[in-house]
Scaffold this motif. Structure first.
Motif: not given
Length: 281
Positions: A132-134, A206-212, A254-262
């Motif tokens: 992943d990006d990290a 996308s993913f640089a700050d955890g979001l799309l 909408r598309l990747r709600p898993d990214l918002l968890e935590g």
């Protein structure tokens, strides 16, 4: 940064590493890339790198002996062919020295350090850490990377003792590790300061700050009745920034709600996400 690959099909890298940003990174002196042929460390007439698996089964398994010999040879060659630091960064000026431009804090240090380092060795395999990006940011902090690429049925398990890290692109199978390594290399190199042209480079992706990333538009403003959002034509930079942030949040919701968890978000972002939930958007 020095990046090397060890594989049975080194010619596969020519088109990818010789074009676009990978080529530019090498021309700028930011990247020194070398694809090594594993067959150069074989000693039979047929330059054999694989053999039948113990216990039977389909396919061929890559032999560990050539891999170990190649690894030891490449480690012994530490410092040979190392790259010089870009002139602008050596003077403390220009994009390579800008803290704002570095998309990953601590990316690739000076060439003098590179010359003294053994490669951080990566295998590509299904059992590895999900890329992943990290992960790309972490690898961009290394001075020297070596990708050992499998093929055929797999690699003799004993070769994995050389790995500093094992990476998987996802739950699917590719023909070769070369293909997987190209994806990782591209994601890592674009993180290096000075590779991308814009000052903020990869910061808004996308993913640089955890979001799309938010939607992007260019000319014309109206194409077949599909119009660019008016806010992007307004010239109001504050409004544009707010719109982009909200679009990024909504797309992720909408598309990747898993990214918002935590994820730790400002109150304004949380209020906006709550409004989406309330409105059923």
């Amino acid at each position: 940064m020095i990046i090397e690959t060890l594989s049975t099909f080194p010619d596969m890298y020519e088109s990818v590493m010789g074009a676009s940003m990978m080529r530019i990174a090498q021309e700028k002196g930011i990247l020194d890339f070398k694809a090594h042929d594993l067959r150069d460390w074989t000693h039979d007439r047929h330059r054999t790198t694989d053999d039948e698996p113990y216990g039977g089964g389909d396919g061929l398994v890559m032999k560990c002996a050539p891999i170990f010999e190649a690894y030891e040879s490449l480690c012994a060659a530490t410092g040979k062919g190392s790259i010089a630091a870009p002139a602008e960064s050596a003077q403390g000026e220009g994009p390579a020295a800008s803290a704002e431009q570095a998309p990953c804090e601590g990316s690739a240090s000076a060439a003098a350090d590179q010359a003294a380092s053994k490669p951080y060795t990566i295998f590509l395999a299904p059992q590895g850490r999900r890329f992943d990006d990290a992960c790309a940011c972490e690898l961009a902090k290394q001075d020297r990377l070596l990708f050992i690429c499998g093929h055929y049925e797999g690699i003799d398990e004993r070769a994995y003792t050389l790995a500093d890290e094992v990476i998987s692109l996802g739950d699917y199978v590719l023909t070769s590790g070369e293909l997987a390594s190209m994806v990782v290399i591209d994601a890592v190199v674009r993180k290096l300061p000075g590779v991308l042209g814009a000052e903020t480079g990869a910061l808004g992706e996308s993913f640089a700050d955890g979001l799309l990333e938010y939607p992007q538009y260019t000319r014309p403003a109206n194409f077949n009745g599909m119009e660019v959002p008016a806010v992007l034509l307004s010239g109001n930079h504050g409004a544009v920034d707010r719109w982009r942030r909200e679009q990024s949040l909504e797309r992720t919701y909408r598309l990747r709600p898993d990214l918002l968890e935590g994820m730790e978000l400002p109150d304004a972002d949380r209020a906006f996400l709550q409004s989406l939930s309330t409105e059923g958007r």
